[in-house]
Design an enzyme around this catalytic site. Structure first.
Site, short mmCIF file in Angstrom:
data_model
loop_
_atom_site.label_atom_id
_atom_site.label_comp_id
_atom_site.label_asym_id
_atom_site.label_seq_id
_atom_site.Cartn_x
_atom_site.Cartn_y
_atom_site.Cartn_z
N LYS A 207 61.10 -28.50 -91.71
CA LYS A 207 61.86 -28.02 -92.87
C LYS A 207 63.02 -27.13 -92.40
O LYS A 207 64.14 -27.23 -92.91
CB LYS A 207 60.94 -27.24 -93.81
CG LYS A 207 60.03 -28.16 -94.62
CD LYS A 207 58.89 -27.45 -95.31
CE LYS A 207 57.94 -28.48 -95.93
NZ LYS A 207 56.69 -27.90 -96.45
N GLN B 62 54.00 -22.25 -97.33
CA GLN B 62 53.37 -23.45 -96.78
C GLN B 62 51.87 -23.49 -97.11
O GLN B 62 51.15 -22.52 -96.89
CB GLN B 62 53.60 -23.51 -95.27
CG GLN B 62 53.10 -24.78 -94.61
CD GLN B 62 53.79 -26.04 -95.12
OE1 GLN B 62 55.02 -26.09 -95.26
NE2 GLN B 62 53.02 -27.07 -95.42
N ASP C 80 59.18 -25.90 -104.81
CA ASP C 80 58.04 -26.82 -104.72
C ASP C 80 57.65 -27.35 -106.09
O ASP C 80 56.88 -28.31 -106.19
CB ASP C 80 56.82 -26.09 -104.12
CG ASP C 80 56.58 -26.46 -102.67
OD1 ASP C 80 57.09 -27.52 -102.24
OD2 ASP C 80 55.87 -25.71 -101.97
#
Ligand code: NDP
Length: 282
Positions: A54, A98, A121
């Site tokens: 990422k 994460q 997200d």
């Protein structure tokens, strides 16, 4: 006839190139530089790989990137404080913690603390609610990527039967919502579904998001269907999807490979969500 392969890697590369151009144009116009903060707690090996990719993708697209690698021992309060700081940081437009965090961290509380406007997200209940209500929302990256892959086939989604296998909050449920919004008739299957094959055989569009290697076999697929394999099952022999690729590619009309299908699209959509958040609130 063998199915046409939907090349997620190539599509993701095109999206990332488009994002890079948009970011450069924003910068040139003296506008905002989209910024993504990624927080990793602990040293889970797979999570470290995801976070590195990422970070690399952000830099390659010209986004501002901040990565916080915190020790396994980080307490809940300390983590929430960092998120609050990032919520207030003007250079940050997207925040991602994460998953999975260590067991002592309450992941729901973490997601609740992220500002919905920076929730790239798409996991915050505000964004989930907006998605369900058909309002503009930050939508979870993998489901957005799946929809782009389905659309790339050129097949009309309206009126088609879409079967989603898996009902997780991060893939199954949001992709079912997006398919519903696109006017598909949606069936959602899960571990308690009585006759899975009977359901999947009805699918013009079949999305498998389970985490069981080869669960979907050729006899479970309608000839000509669009098959999207979300599964990522790591074995000693490599990475495999939930779909028996060899068999199903002889029956389906379109199929995504694993690797090279859904996976690369997830990161491309994360960059795009960060760009959208920056444009909306930067
Ligand atoms: P979860 O474990 O959260 O959910 C799995 C779902 O599959 C559950 O809803 C479960 O049902 C259902 N299920 C389990 N066994 C069966 C079965 N035998 N028949 C039908 N349904 C079943 O997984 P995720 O949604 O997080 O991920 C699914 C897969 O996708 C994983 O392999 C994951 O690694 C991969 N993934 C890939 C991404 C990418 O970018 N390519 C991103 C995210 C995930 P129930 O609810 O009843 O337990």
């Amino acid at each position: 006839m063998a199915a046409q392969i939907i090349d997620g890697k190539a599509m993701a590369a095109r999206i990332r190139a488009r994002i890079k151009e948009e970011v450069a144009a924003l910068k040139q116009a003296g506008g905002v530089v989209p910024g993504l903060a990624v927080v990793l707690v602990g040293d889970d090996a797979a999570s470290q790989i995801y976070v590195r990719s990422k970070e690399r993708a952000c830099k390659a697209a010209g986004l501002h990137s901040e990565v916080y690698r915190l020790p396994e021992s980080t307490g809940q309060a300390q983590l929430l404080q960092l998120i609050q700081r990032l919520n207030d940081a003007p250079q940050i437009h997207g925040i991602l913690v994460q998953s999975p965090p260590p067991a002592h961290i309450d992941e729901d509380a973490v997601i609740r603390t992220i500002s919905p406007d920076k929730d790239v997200d798409g996991f915050h209940v505000v964004n989930v609610g907006r998605l369900c209500a058909g309002q503009p929302a930050l939508v979870s990256c993998t489901p957005r990527g799946i929809m782009a892959l389905i659309r790339s086939t050129g097949r009309d989604i309206t009126g088609k039967v879409a079967v989603v296998v898996g009902r997780s909050n991060i893939v199954g449920k949001p992709v079912a919502q997006l398919l519903l919004q696109a006017n598909a008739t949606v069936i959602v299957c899960h571990s308690r579904t009585a006759n899975l094959a009977e359901m999947t055989r009805q699918a013009d569009i079949l999305v498998a998001a389970v985490g069981k290697k080869g669960l979907i076999s050729a006899d479970m697929v309608k000839p000509g269907a669009v098959v999207i394999d979300v599964g990522m099952n790591r074995t000693q022999d490599g990475l495999f999807g939930d779909v028996d690729y060899e068999g199903v590619s002889q029956v389906a009309g379109f199929i995504t490979p694993v690797p090279g299908g859904v996976g690369p699209m997830t990161i491309a959509m994360l960059l795009d969500n960060t760009l959208q958040a920056a444009k909306a609130h930067g």
